[in-house]
Design a protein around this motif. Structure first.
Motif, PDB file in Angstrom:
ATOM      1  N   GLN A  37       1.079  -0.824   0.114  1.00  0.00           N
ATOM      2  CA  GLN A  37      -0.122  -0.290  -0.110  1.00  0.00           C
ATOM      3  C   GLN A  37       0.834   1.046  -0.461  1.00  0.00           C
ATOM      4  O   GLN A  37       0.508   2.128  -0.964  1.00  0.00           O
ATOM      5  CB  GLN A  37      -1.415   0.044   1.348  1.00  0.00           C
ATOM      6  N   CYS A  38       1.772   1.198   1.383  1.00  0.00           N
ATOM      7  CA  CYS A  38       2.619   2.820   1.230  1.00  0.00           C
ATOM      8  C   CYS A  38       3.381   3.020  -0.198  1.00  0.00           C
ATOM      9  O   CYS A  38       3.737   3.697  -0.706  1.00  0.00           O
ATOM     10  CB  CYS A  38       3.413   2.776   2.282  1.00  0.00           C
ATOM     11  N   GLY A  39       4.785   1.834  -0.558  1.00  0.00           N
ATOM     12  CA  GLY A  39       5.003   1.768  -1.953  1.00  0.00           C
ATOM     13  C   GLY A  39       3.996   2.305  -3.600  1.00  0.00           C
ATOM     14  O   GLY A  39       4.612   2.950  -3.687  1.00  0.00           O
ATOM     15  N   ASN A  40       3.156   1.645  -3.223  1.00  0.00           N
ATOM     16  CA  ASN A  40       2.193   1.973  -4.648  1.00  0.00           C
ATOM     17  C   ASN A  40       2.007   3.625  -4.358  1.00  0.00           C
ATOM     18  O   ASN A  40       1.441   4.050  -5.246  1.00  0.00           O
ATOM     19  CB  ASN A  40       0.962   1.115  -4.940  1.00  0.00           C
ATOM     20  N   GLN A  41       1.446   3.970  -3.132  1.00  0.00           N
ATOM     21  CA  GLN A  41       0.787   5.357  -3.111  1.00  0.00           C
ATOM     22  C   GLN A  41       2.011   6.435  -2.778  1.00  0.00           C
ATOM     23  O   GLN A  41       1.337   7.236  -4.285  1.00  0.00           O
ATOM     24  CB  GLN A  41      -0.106   5.433  -1.682  1.00  0.00           C
ATOM     25  N   ILE A  42       3.137   5.707  -2.616  1.00  0.00           N
ATOM     26  CA  ILE A  42       4.577   6.914  -2.932  1.00  0.00           C
ATOM     27  C   ILE A  42       4.529   6.566  -4.484  1.00  0.00           C
ATOM     28  O   ILE A  42       4.820   8.046  -5.012  1.00  0.00           O
ATOM     29  CB  ILE A  42       5.720   6.402  -1.961  1.00  0.00           C
ATOM     30  N   GLY A  43       4.971   5.930  -4.494  1.00  0.00           N
ATOM     31  CA  GLY A  43       4.972   5.431  -5.945  1.00  0.00           C
ATOM     32  C   GLY A  43       3.631   6.406  -7.205  1.00  0.00           C
ATOM     33  O   GLY A  43       4.961   7.040  -8.480  1.00  0.00           O
ATOM     34  N   LEU A  44       2.942   6.598  -6.800  1.00  0.00           N
ATOM     35  CA  LEU A  44       1.967   6.950  -8.122  1.00  0.00           C
ATOM     36  C   LEU A  44       2.728   8.874  -7.370  1.00  0.00           C
ATOM     37  O   LEU A  44       2.395   9.570  -9.037  1.00  0.00           O
ATOM     38  CB  LEU A  44       0.309   6.831  -7.779  1.00  0.00           C
TER      39      LEU A  44
ATOM     40  N   MET B  81       3.270  -4.113  -7.241  1.00  0.00           N
ATOM     41  CA  MET B  81       2.677  -5.413  -7.068  1.00  0.00           C
ATOM     42  C   MET B  81       2.800  -5.193  -5.222  1.00  0.00           C
ATOM     43  O   MET B  81       2.590  -3.952  -4.525  1.00  0.00           O
ATOM     44  CB  MET B  81       4.159  -6.077  -6.865  1.00  0.00           C
ATOM     45  N   ASP B  82       1.329  -5.899  -5.145  1.00  0.00           N
ATOM     46  CA  ASP B  82       0.896  -5.723  -4.343  1.00  0.00           C
ATOM     47  C   ASP B  82       0.177  -7.433  -3.663  1.00  0.00           C
ATOM     48  O   ASP B  82      -0.115  -7.874  -4.327  1.00  0.00           O
ATOM     49  CB  ASP B  82      -0.132  -4.457  -3.771  1.00  0.00           C
ATOM     50  N   LEU B  83      -0.083  -7.456  -2.681  1.00  0.00           N
ATOM     51  CA  LEU B  83      -0.950  -8.977  -2.008  1.00  0.00           C
ATOM     52  C   LEU B  83      -2.439  -9.175  -1.985  1.00  0.00           C
ATOM     53  O   LEU B  83      -3.236  -9.503  -1.727  1.00  0.00           O
ATOM     54  CB  LEU B  83      -0.323  -9.684  -0.955  1.00  0.00           C
ATOM     55  N   GLU B  84      -2.732  -7.662  -2.121  1.00  0.00           N
ATOM     56  CA  GLU B  84      -3.855  -6.948  -1.899  1.00  0.00           C
ATOM     57  C   GLU B  84      -4.641  -5.680  -3.375  1.00  0.00           C
ATOM     58  O   GLU B  84      -3.598  -5.357  -2.989  1.00  0.00           O
ATOM     59  CB  GLU B  84      -4.908  -6.671  -0.348  1.00  0.00           C
ATOM     60  N   PRO B  85      -5.741  -6.473  -3.525  1.00  0.00           N
ATOM     61  CA  PRO B  85      -5.984  -5.850  -5.125  1.00  0.00           C
ATOM     62  C   PRO B  85      -6.437  -4.178  -4.083  1.00  0.00           C
ATOM     63  O   PRO B  85      -6.079  -2.911  -5.459  1.00  0.00           O
ATOM     64  CB  PRO B  85      -6.564  -5.888  -4.912  1.00  0.00           C
ATOM     65  N   ARG B  86      -6.658  -3.532  -3.405  1.00  0.00           N
ATOM     66  CA  ARG B  86      -7.106  -2.140  -3.234  1.00  0.00           C
ATOM     67  C   ARG B  86      -6.275  -0.753  -4.189  1.00  0.00           C
ATOM     68  O   ARG B  86      -7.236  -0.427  -4.518  1.00  0.00           O
ATOM     69  CB  ARG B  86      -7.432  -1.672  -1.899  1.00  0.00           C
ATOM     70  N   VAL B  87      -5.081  -0.972  -4.000  1.00  0.00           N
ATOM     71  CA  VAL B  87      -4.097   0.592  -3.913  1.00  0.00           C
ATOM     72  C   VAL B  87      -4.228   0.240  -6.168  1.00  0.00           C
ATOM     73  O   VAL B  87      -4.784   1.325  -6.537  1.00  0.00           O
ATOM     74  CB  VAL B  87      -2.718   0.393  -3.247  1.00  0.00           C
ATOM     75  N   VAL B  88      -3.678  -0.906  -6.262  1.00  0.00           N
ATOM     76  CA  VAL B  88      -3.246  -0.654  -7.197  1.00  0.00           C
ATOM     77  C   VAL B  88      -4.580  -0.953  -7.685  1.00  0.00           C
ATOM     78  O   VAL B  88      -4.544  -0.560  -9.507  1.00  0.00           O
ATOM     79  CB  VAL B  88      -2.676  -2.415  -8.229  1.00  0.00           C
ATOM     80  N   SER B  89      -5.433  -1.348  -7.962  1.00  0.00           N
ATOM     81  CA  SER B  89      -7.060  -1.371  -8.990  1.00  0.00           C
ATOM     82  C   SER B  89      -7.377  -0.159  -8.656  1.00  0.00           C
ATOM     83  O   SER B  89      -7.255   0.307  -9.895  1.00  0.00           O
ATOM     84  CB  SER B  89      -8.505  -1.924  -7.818  1.00  0.00           C
ATOM     85  N   GLY B  90      -7.525   0.889  -7.471  1.00  0.00           N
ATOM     86  CA  GLY B  90      -7.449   2.187  -7.947  1.00  0.00           C
ATOM     87  C   GLY B  90      -6.468   3.385  -8.595  1.00  0.00           C
ATOM     88  O   GLY B  90      -6.980   3.865  -9.625  1.00  0.00           O
ATOM     89  N   ILE B  91      -5.579   2.548  -9.228  1.00  0.00           N
ATOM     90  CA  ILE B  91      -4.897   3.317 -10.527  1.00  0.00           C
ATOM     91  C   ILE B  91      -4.819   2.829 -11.323  1.00  0.00           C
ATOM     92  O   ILE B  91      -5.582   3.798 -11.847  1.00  0.00           O
ATOM     93  CB  ILE B  91      -2.869   2.480  -9.281  1.00  0.00           C
TER      94      ILE B  91
END
Length: 467
Positions: free
Chosen positions: A12-19, A67-77
């Motif tokens: 979650q953190c890595g993908n939010q920072i990444g975006l 990459m994530d083990l649950e879909p919420r953040v990646v699905s949001g992107i």
């Protein structure tokens, strides 16, 4: 020829920072959220190829793997306005979809289970690069996916790509408060071992420091995770500016890291940035930005995005091992020389006794497409021995839980801890040695420290007293 860098965003953190980071980069390079180069940016001299490649239809695609083990953040992107920017084949969400439950062991084991699919994506991206320089990994050390799966990927990245540099942007928890994740000290300690042994450079960002800066420097009364992520993206984009707007030095990641890391384990970096403003403020708090003003402010603890104590207990005085200032804007090199002279005369910063006491400066261009009211801005990347206090606090929190045997059943349910807790004991030893080495580096005899057997681990709880 540009040296390409692949970004890995985990959890979650890595993908939010990444975006936030990619939002910043496309603005700086004049690229639309769909990856199309804007008409006004066609004559740019920047190096987009370091972080982007061009698809067959000429739109720009980030060299990023989400990459994530649950879909919420990646699905949001995937459903945001940036959905067309990223390569959909580079977005990995575990089919299980349940996440790691804030458990390092679960994240590590699930990372192992999906490793073939994940490294297929990483290998494909690496093979598509002409001259790959290395990897940048964004994650948090306190949750489950960023810490556990992040640890697994770090271990195997250094095995599969031994000659490629691995740098991480690692978000540490707020150590002054009891967080939502009760097993946070276990997760942090186990991840710290991998950051010590498998990364070449770690940029440490802690929620304590980010929150303080948002409140005190930006005037945000109740900063949100989004505010913190914007601060991190500013650090990431500025720290890579010399790669994307090349000058006569520090044009590659290896050059940046080599100037900051004197010995293999002392590779944990602090950052400071100035001037910091809130986008909602109509006027900036910083009225004057000469090179000297910026370089002075960068040395002030209140501008640092990490909050460890600056001085140790007893006679141990923490000091700088190395400093690199990346200065952007209208800068005359003679101003830099004069500013460095003034700072040296006034002894604003204390350095290690066994190495050169010098502040290195890299002058970098900045995006012509983003308007700023400041003539000069700067980022400091610093290797400072007080970072050991942060690790010592992690050890302290770990020891408190471990002494009571609290929450260990959550780890013993996973195969890696089924037989015993050797993994935790070994991780504690590695982090203890890291703390001791940072403390030893404040002394004149540091270069002979290893020969004296100074790296032997002391008993549980000794770390807190050491720093």
């Amino acid at each position: 020829m540009p040296r390409e860098i692949i970004s890995l965003h985990l959890g979650q953190c890595g993908n939010q920072i990444g975006l936030e980071f990619w939002k910043q980069l496309i603005q700086e390079h004049g690229i639309s959220p769909e990856g199309i180069l804007e008409d006004y940016a066609t004559d740019g001299t920047d190096r987009k190829d370091v972080f982007f490649y061009q698809a067959d239809d000429n739109h720009y695609v980030p060299r990023a793997i989400l990459m994530d083990l649950e879909p919420r953040v990646v699905s949001g992107i995937q459903t945001s306005q940036y959905s067309k920017l990223f390569n959909p084949e580079n977005m990995f969400v575990s089919e299980h979809g349940g996440g790691a439950g804030n458990n390092w062991a679960r994240g590590f084991i699930q990372g192992e289970a999906v490793s073939e699919k994940v490294f297929d994506i990483i290998d494909r991206e690496a093979d598509g690069s002409d001259s790959l320089e290395g990897f940048v990994l964004c994650h948090s050390i306190s949750g489950g996916t960023g810490s556990g799966m992040g640890s697994f990927i770090l271990e195997h990245l250094s095995d599969r790509f031994p000659k490629k540099l691995v740098q991480t942007y690692s978000v540490f928890p707020n150590l002054n408060e009891q967080g939502d994740v009760v097993v946070q000290p276990y997760n942090s300690l186990l991840t710290l071992r991998r950051l010590t042994q498998n990364a070449d450079s770690v940029v440490v960002l802690d929620n304590t420091g980010l929150s303080r800066i948002a409140q005190e420097r930006q005037g945000i009364a109740n900063p949100t995770i989004s505010d913190w992520n914007k601060l991190v993206s500013t650090v990431m984009s500025t720290s890579t500016a010399t790669l994307r707007y090349p000058g006569y030095m520090n044009n590659d990641l290896v050059g940046l890291v080599a100037s900051l890391v004197p010995t293999p384990r002392l590779h944990f970096l602090m950052t400071g940035y100035t001037p910091l403003t809130n986008s909602e403020q109509t006027t900036s708090r910083v009225q004057k930005t000469t090179v000297l003003d910026v370089m002075r402010r960068l040395l002030q603890p209140k501008n640092m995005m990490v909050s460890p104590p600056r001085h140790g207990i007893g006679a141990l005085n923490h000091c700088y091992i190395s400093i690199l200032n990346i200065i952007q804007g209208e800068v005359d090199p003679t101003q830099v020389h004069k500013s460095l002279q003034r700072i040296r005369e006034r002894k604003v910063a204390s350095f290690i006794p066994w190495g050169p006491a010098s502040i290195q400066v890299a002058l970098s261009g900045r995006s012509p497409y983003i308007q700023t009211s400041h003539r000069v801005s700067g980022l400091m990347l610093a290797n400072h021995t007080s970072i050991a206090s942060l690790f010592a606090k992690t050890l302290q929190d770990y020891d408190k839980l471990r002494k009571r045997g609290a929450y260990l059943h959550e780890f013993k349910n996973e195969s890696i801890f089924k037989d015993d807790l050797t993994e935790m004991d070994e991780s504690r030893e590695v982090v203890q040695e890291l703390v001791e080495e940072y403390c030893a580096s404040t002394k004149e005899d540091y270069l002979s420290w290893g020969e004296k057997g100074g790296s032997s681990s002391s008993g549980s709880g000794a770390a807190a007293a050491a720093v």
